[in-house]
Structures are given as structure tokens and as C-alpha cells.
Design a protein around this motif. Sequence first.
Motif, PDB file in Angstrom:
ATOM      1  N   LEU A 144      -4.286  -3.233  11.149  1.00 21.99           N
ATOM      2  CA  LEU A 144      -3.187  -3.646  10.584  1.00 21.99           C
ATOM      3  C   LEU A 144      -1.853  -3.848  11.360  1.00 21.99           C
ATOM      4  N   GLY A 145      -1.951  -2.957  12.497  1.00 21.62           N
ATOM      5  CA  GLY A 145      -0.734  -2.706  13.532  1.00 21.62           C
ATOM      6  C   GLY A 145      -0.145  -1.406  12.856  1.00 21.62           C
ATOM      7  N   VAL A 146       0.524  -0.876  13.805  1.00 29.74           N
ATOM      8  CA  VAL A 146       0.972   0.522  13.411  1.00 29.74           C
ATOM      9  C   VAL A 146       2.160   0.652  12.495  1.00 29.74           C
ATOM     10  N   GLU A 147       2.946  -0.363  12.329  1.00 36.18           N
ATOM     11  CA  GLU A 147       3.929  -0.232  11.515  1.00 36.18           C
ATOM     12  C   GLU A 147       3.703  -0.546  10.211  1.00 36.18           C
ATOM     13  N   THR A 148       2.841  -1.685   9.904  1.00 37.30           N
ATOM     14  CA  THR A 148       2.470  -2.020   8.749  1.00 37.30           C
ATOM     15  C   THR A 148       1.681  -0.640   8.067  1.00 37.30           C
ATOM     16  N   ALA A 149       0.579  -0.410   8.958  1.00 31.63           N
ATOM     17  CA  ALA A 149      -0.278   0.712   8.302  1.00 31.63           C
ATOM     18  C   ALA A 149       0.714   1.780   8.053  1.00 31.63           C
ATOM     19  N   LEU A 150       1.621   2.264   8.671  1.00 28.71           N
ATOM     20  CA  LEU A 150       2.449   3.622   8.522  1.00 28.71           C
ATOM     21  C   LEU A 150       3.029   3.521   7.332  1.00 28.71           C
ATOM     22  N   ASN A 151       3.476   2.259   6.905  1.00 24.12           N
ATOM     23  CA  ASN A 151       4.345   1.957   5.820  1.00 24.12           C
ATOM     24  C   ASN A 151       3.351   2.170   4.635  1.00 24.12           C
ATOM     25  N   MET A 152       2.208   1.822   4.816  1.00 24.43           N
ATOM     26  CA  MET A 152       1.129   2.062   3.627  1.00 24.43           C
ATOM     27  C   MET A 152       0.941   3.404   3.461  1.00 24.43           C
ATOM     28  N   ILE A 153       0.676   3.831   4.580  1.00 26.39           N
ATOM     29  CA  ILE A 153       0.106   5.346   4.413  1.00 26.39           C
ATOM     30  C   ILE A 153       1.229   6.341   3.830  1.00 26.39           C
ATOM     31  N   VAL A 154       2.548   6.111   4.205  1.00 26.52           N
ATOM     32  CA  VAL A 154       3.628   6.917   4.095  1.00 26.52           C
ATOM     33  C   VAL A 154       4.083   6.915   2.442  1.00 26.52           C
ATOM     34  N   SER A 155       3.816   5.612   2.072  1.00 21.25           N
ATOM     35  CA  SER A 155       4.469   5.122   0.615  1.00 21.25           C
ATOM     36  C   SER A 155       3.437   5.360  -0.275  1.00 21.25           C
ATOM     37  N   GLY A 156       2.245   5.111   0.114  1.00 21.92           N
ATOM     38  CA  GLY A 156       0.913   5.312  -0.787  1.00 21.92           C
ATOM     39  C   GLY A 156       0.782   4.098  -1.752  1.00 21.92           C
ATOM     40  N   GLU A 157       1.786   3.152  -1.574  1.00 21.79           N
ATOM     41  CA  GLU A 157       1.864   2.111  -2.374  1.00 21.79           C
ATOM     42  C   GLU A 157       0.875   0.980  -2.166  1.00 21.79           C
ATOM     43  N   PRO A 158       0.504   0.177  -3.450  1.00 22.77           N
ATOM     44  CA  PRO A 158      -0.494  -0.538  -3.141  1.00 22.77           C
ATOM     45  C   PRO A 158       0.037  -2.094  -2.532  1.00 22.77           C
ATOM     46  N   VAL A 159      -0.663  -2.704  -1.783  1.00 18.47           N
ATOM     47  CA  VAL A 159      -0.223  -4.023  -1.219  1.00 18.47           C
ATOM     48  C   VAL A 159      -1.572  -5.043  -1.418  1.00 18.47           C
ATOM     49  N   LYS A 160      -1.053  -6.319  -1.903  1.00 16.24           N
ATOM     50  CA  LYS A 160      -2.070  -7.503  -2.408  1.00 16.24           C
ATOM     51  C   LYS A 160      -2.651  -7.607  -1.142  1.00 16.24           C
ATOM     52  N   SER A 161      -4.083  -8.283  -1.082  1.00 18.41           N
ATOM     53  CA  SER A 161      -4.937  -8.669  -0.265  1.00 18.41           C
ATOM     54  C   SER A 161      -4.213  -9.849   0.487  1.00 18.41           C
ATOM     55  N   GLU A 162      -3.756 -10.812  -0.170  1.00 16.69           N
ATOM     56  CA  GLU A 162      -3.318 -12.072   0.408  1.00 16.69           C
ATOM     57  C   GLU A 162      -2.065 -11.978   1.297  1.00 16.69           C
ATOM     58  N   LEU A 163      -1.171 -10.690   1.151  1.00 14.37           N
ATOM     59  CA  LEU A 163      -0.194 -10.267   2.035  1.00 14.37           C
ATOM     60  C   LEU A 163      -0.705  -9.698   3.040  1.00 14.37           C
ATOM     61  N   LEU A 164      -1.824  -8.853   3.171  1.00 15.15           N
ATOM     62  CA  LEU A 164      -2.319  -8.175   4.282  1.00 15.15           C
ATOM     63  C   LEU A 164      -3.076  -9.249   5.045  1.00 15.15           C
ATOM     64  N   ALA A 165      -3.798 -10.106   4.434  1.00 12.81           N
ATOM     65  CA  ALA A 165      -4.338 -11.142   5.181  1.00 12.81           C
ATOM     66  C   ALA A 165      -3.309 -11.993   5.901  1.00 12.81           C
ATOM     67  N   ALA A 166      -2.115 -11.979   5.446  1.00 11.39           N
ATOM     68  CA  ALA A 166      -1.168 -12.697   6.273  1.00 11.39           C
ATOM     69  C   ALA A 166      -0.435 -12.125   7.337  1.00 11.39           C
ATOM     70  N   VAL A 167      -0.847 -10.726   7.545  1.00 13.39           N
ATOM     71  CA  VAL A 167      -0.207 -10.082   8.922  1.00 13.39           C
ATOM     72  C   VAL A 167      -0.602 -10.446   9.822  1.00 13.39           C
ATOM     73  N   PRO A 168       0.274 -11.052  10.863  1.00 15.65           N
ATOM     74  CA  PRO A 168      -0.034 -11.651  12.125  1.00 15.65           C
ATOM     75  C   PRO A 168      -0.940 -10.677  13.022  1.00 15.65           C
ATOM     76  N   GLY A 169      -2.052 -11.301  13.420  1.00 13.81           N
ATOM     77  CA  GLY A 169      -3.112 -10.414  14.308  1.00 13.81           C
ATOM     78  C   GLY A 169      -4.089  -9.470  13.596  1.00 13.81           C
ATOM     79  N   GLN A 170      -3.650  -9.345  12.226  1.00 11.69           N
ATOM     80  CA  GLN A 170      -4.742  -8.466  11.411  1.00 11.69           C
ATOM     81  C   GLN A 170      -5.942  -8.543  11.528  1.00 11.69           C
ATOM     82  N   LYS A 171      -6.925  -7.693  11.387  1.00  7.66           N
ATOM     83  CA  LYS A 171      -8.200  -7.483  11.450  1.00  7.66           C
ATOM     84  C   LYS A 171      -8.782  -6.620  10.285  1.00  7.66           C
TER      85      LYS A 171
END
Length: 701
Positions: A144-171
Motif C-alpha cells: 500500500l505504500g508506507v504512509e497509507t499503511a502506517l495511517n491504517m495501522i496507527v489508527s486501526g480504522e477500517p478503510v473501504k476496498s474501493e478506496l484502497l484499490a484507488a491508491v496509486p501503485g497499490q498491490k
Amino acid sequence: MSASYEVRGAVAVITLNNPPVNGLGYDTRRGIADGIDRANADPAVKAVVITGAGRAFSGGADIREFGTPKAIAEPNLLSLILQVEASAKPVVAALHSVVMGGGLELALGCHYRVAAPGTQVALPEVKIGLVPGAGGTQRLPRVLGVETALNMIVSGEPVKSELLAAVPGQKLIQKLIDGDLLAGAVAYAAEVAELHAKGGPLPRVRDLKAVHANADGYFAFARNTVKAMAKNFPAPAKCVDCVEAAVKMKFDDGMRFERDTFLGLMLTPESRALRHAFLGERAASKIPDVPEDTPQRKIEKVAVIGAGTMGGGISMNFLNAGIPVTILETAQEALDRGVGVMRKNYEAQVKKGKLKSDKYEQRMALLKTTLAYEDIRDADMVIEAVFEEMGVKEKVFKKLDEVMKPGAILASNTSTLDVDQIAAFTQRPQDVIGTHFFSPANVMRLLEVVRGKATAKDVLATVMALGKKIRKTAVVSGVCDGFIGNRMIEQYSRQAGFMLDEGCTPAQVDKAIEKFGFAMGPFRMGDLAGNDIGWAIRKRRATERAEMRYSRSADLLCEMGRFGQKTGAGWYDYQPGRRDAIPSPVVNEMIDQHRASLGIAPRKIADDEIVQRLVYALVNEGAKILEEGIASKASDIDMVYLTGYGFPLWRGGPMCYADTVGLFNVVQAMKRFARNPNDDQAFWQPAPLLAKLAAEGKSFT
Ligand SMILES: NC(=O)c1ccc[n+]([C@@H]2O[C@H](COP(=O)([O-])OP(=O)(O)OC[C@H]3O[C@@H](n4cnc5c(N)ncnc54)[C@H](O)[C@@H]3O)[C@@H](O)[C@H]2O)c1
């Protein structure tokens, strides 16, 4: 069977099946492991799909296994993910609904991931004071890239799949699948099988790199931000460390680093407290002699008697949940005043952008007011919130008994009166129950559900479920003076008073306990709630409970007309329109004089003693409450204190905190306090249950 196996064409489908959220308990892990082996052994199978039945892909660890040997029995989650990752045939995770914690870590061990739109994806471990422990911090930044991943891990908050799929370069998500997810996933798996038939390695997340153009600067920034926000919780900062490890270490070293960090956090009192609160919230709704399948009464219409401070707030809870409310009063102007306050509360929310104005109107449209009992007779439940006088309650309940339809639940919001006596005013005591809301009732999470001697089980089950529906933490209390919360707080307040008699100022006591983590010390709290309330209760009880000794300073304060913020003066002075508590020379003088009149020479009391006397007073009374069966488990008491009394969350509540200190140490301190002639020496005799647990080296929880 907690995971099923079937073959569709050339694709094996492993379906997690462990309701309610496909927790990765032992049987489920075993089922997945067997499925992977079976698929690899079957020449007809070319690829594997892992998905979840029902309402989740997987919600992560199975909380029912927490702390049991099954939680780590092989294949544990780490081993299972290694096995999946090492599968010779491509494994595709088909994600939907909920993909959290270990569920996401499992998906990250698969070679490909497809997802339904709307899937909630999260690593929520930080919320129980941990970091993800099965590779989440190492794999997520890689996809997901360092920043997006860290935000998710530190907050623990759920993110919707379509938003994640739209992250540039995501795998993370190779394909979003609208419509039939499983059919789409099987087709996708067949495609990738084809692709790999010619050979070539399967893509593994571990082989990717987590990179950041300015890693040092970014992690320094992240650390500062997290430190400022996390204050007393160590886990968020550790999330940063782990993600940094993903960037700077080799994959396997990073995994070891994550594992060590996870294990270290497991042992911290903060994580213990958060896990205790997490499980305690769920445990509170389980009542030993009321089975979970107890039938419930339907509650579609509610009536509230009294439109005062509590009646208005209580009504708002139901309106917010879409349940129509009729409020009954004795005079039109009382109704108008009450509804006016509710409107003002909603309008403040609209102004702050927390509520849309059409929602506000929808909610108010569910509200009716009346002066006639005729208009409420059809309500499925009625909550009484009139003056705290038995005579008034008697009139109301006799009337309710007369008019309400059979089977209606009759609840009282009384905070100090005997619910059994109230029930006895009716011919249907089985339908009577206490619902003790906390002020402000539309804000405070706690709801003490008071179970009377005669309260029917289905009434109790219904009210507990209703509590959840209106988003409260409902905790069952037996009938006693003050129920769980206020009965304990009385002992805490008495200690605060004795410490004034012995040499403290209100500010010193408040500061010490606020440093411990309470939202507000006892004297600031008194000024906020109104010191006259306790004064009235003490006067009423002067005859009933003459043996209960307390410092007279609180009475002297009220005799000076210092009721608190509402009179501009209480234990502290207040400037007009401001809430800052300013130490008051007049009050300190009054305390000194009172001390002199008792013949007590002032002494300096250390902060440690202040905290121990306040908190252990809660613990000792809590132990009595447990022993008498007023609370059915220690975690219920903790939930009351965490959600209704501002007890610091990272300490887990008074009973959990006592366990952390060690009950032996708690008892030793009580023995010291029992030697203080200016304290209530009898009170400090450890409650028999506490003494017994301490002697046996056991704990409350
Ligand atoms: N205020 C709190 O912090 C708090 C917290 C928990 C529980 N409680 C309990 O909630 C109840 C209500 O407290 P409150 O603070 O809202 O009081 P309040 O004085 O603000 O409101 C009581 C309302 O009841 C109305 N009323 C009185 N007799 C009535 C009758 N016979 N029929 C219909 N209406 C009648 C009054 O007109 C008034 O509007 C009490 O039992 C109190 O102990 C209060």
C-alpha cells in the motif's frame, strides 16, 4: 467444521465458516491448512480461492480463544500464513464485508487478492494496545505504500476496498469484483493458474520492497505526531517502529522485530487494560442465568415520564435510534421547556456539523408530547424520570400499572431509590426494571440496568438488547443503595473528604488523581454536578445510615451557598462565563478551621497516598459488590467505571487496576490505612472476597 473445501472446475475453494465473523480459531486455521495441503496434492486442482461464509471474510483472531492454549496451537496464524505463501499453486483471497486483523494478514499471505466493493479493511490491533502480530506491519506497507499503511495501522480504522484499490501503485487488491464475488474469484484464479502454468514464481508480498523517498524525515514526523496523540498508550509509537522496520530491515528480520514488539506489548498493563475493556464490553451483555436465546419483547414505541434534565436526554437516545417517543409531563410549560432543551442540544450538533439538519428534523418528528396517560398506554416501554421522591414515584407507577397495556416494560431512572419497592407499587413487578442513565443522558455511554427481585428474564434480556440499540454500554446491577457506580463513588468521596480533614486542599487531591488519569478529580466533579445533590442525599440518610462517618466540610461548603459552577462558587471559585477552577482562599480557610475544630494537626499527604486511598476505596467496595452478587463479574464493575466515571481507560477500571498492582499489595495498603485514626478504620478492613483472593494469590479478573 470451521472451513469447508470444494472444487469448482480446476479451482479449490476454501470457505471459512466460523460465525459470527469467521474468527481464525484453531479449527478454522486447521481447516485452511488442510485445504491448502489437499489442493496441492490434487493434480486436477490448479489454483485455490480462500473466502469467508456469511458476514465476513474474517474478523481476525477468535476472541473466544484469547488467552487459551488454542490461540497459539499449531498451525498458529504465522505458520498458516507461511504455508499459504509457500503453496505451489496460486492462492487468491476473495475479500468481502469485513477483513480485519489476522484476516487481513492471512489475505496478505495469499498470492492475489480480489475484493467486493464496500469491504471494510483494517488492522485494528492498536485498539487493544498491540501491533499486528502476523506480518501485518511488514506486508501492508509493501503493498500500500508506507504512509497509507502506517495511517491504517496507527489508527486501526477500517478503510473501504474501493478506496484502497484507488491508491496509486497499490498491490493490495488486484481486482474489484461487482456482483458474484466467488464466481469472479474462481474465474480470476483460473486465469492466474493459466499464467503460471508456464512456470515462473508466484508473487509474494514478502518479495516486494517498502520504500519511502525521505524515510528518516517521515518517520521522525510520524513519531512526533503519534506521541502527541497517544499520550498514555505505548502501542501507536510501536506501530511506527514496526513500519520503519519494514522499510529498513530484511523481511524476515522485520517479522522478528514485529513479533518481539507484539510480545512485549502483550505484557504491558496498558494492553492488558484495553483487552480487558474490549472483552468486558462484550461480557457485560452476558448474564449468567439469562440464556442468550431468551425471547425478547418488541420495543417499537417508548414513553418517557418527566421532561427534566434526564427525561429529555433519555428521549434523545431513542429518537437517535429511530424509535418514536412520547414524553408525558404535569404541565405544558414543563413540556415546552424540556423540548426546548432537546432542540438546543440537537441544534448545537447541527452547528458543529455533527448532525445534518434533515436528520435533526427526522428525529424531532418522532417526538410527541402529552399531559394525558391515555396517550401513552400503547407504548411498549415507559421510562420514568420524575423527581427523586418515593411518594412521586409511587403515584406514577400506580398510574402506569392502571393504564399501560399488558406486557409493557415499566422502567425507573431512579439513582438512589429501591427498585423492588417501586415494583411493589404495581400488580406486575415482573415487568418493572431500573434503567439508570448518566447525565448528560444523550452523551454518556453507561447504562446501569437494575434487576429487581421480581424482574422477568425476558424483560432483562429486552432492556439489555435495547441498550445496545441505543449505543449504550449496558451493565446489570442488583438492587442496593447507589447500585454499582454510586455506591462505590460514595466511598471514594468520603476518602476525599477525610483527606481535607487531614491536611490536603481540594486542588491537591484533584491534581493527584487527575495525574493518575481520571478525567476530573472529586472536587472539580462536585462543582460540576452540584454539591447540593450530595448534601440532600446525606441529609436524607442522616437517620438511615447514621453509622456512616464522613467529613463535614462538604456540608459546611453547602451551608456557605457554594453549590458549584451553577452558583459561581463551590470548592473552587469561578469567573463569570468560565469553567476554570480557581483555588479558593475562603474554602481553604473553612477547611482549616474545620480541621482545627476536630483537633487534627495537618500533615502533608503524598500523591501516592491520595491515589491509593481514592482508588482502593473503590476496589474494596467493588469487592463487596461482587461478593453480594450486585455485580456478576469484576469486568462489569470496570465497565461502569470506564464508561460512566472517567476512570482512565489505560488502567482498565478499578478492579483490573487492583489486579495489576497485585491484590496482596492492595491489602497491605489497606491495613496501613486502617491504622489511621482520622480515617474510617472499619471501612479499611479488606472485604472478605478481596482478603481471600489476596491470600490465595489470585486476582479479580
Ligand atoms: N440529574 C442527574 O444527574 C441524574 C442522573 C441519574 C438519574 N437521575 C434520576 O432521574 C430522575 C429525574 O431526575 P432529573 O435530574 O431529570 O430531575 P428534574 O427535576 O430535572 O426533572 C424531573 C421532571 O419530572 C417532572 N415531574 C415531576 N413529577 C411528575 C409527575 N408526577 N408526572 C410527570 N412528570 C413529573 C417535573 O416536572 C420535571 O420536569 C430522578 O429519579 C433522578 O434521581 C438523575
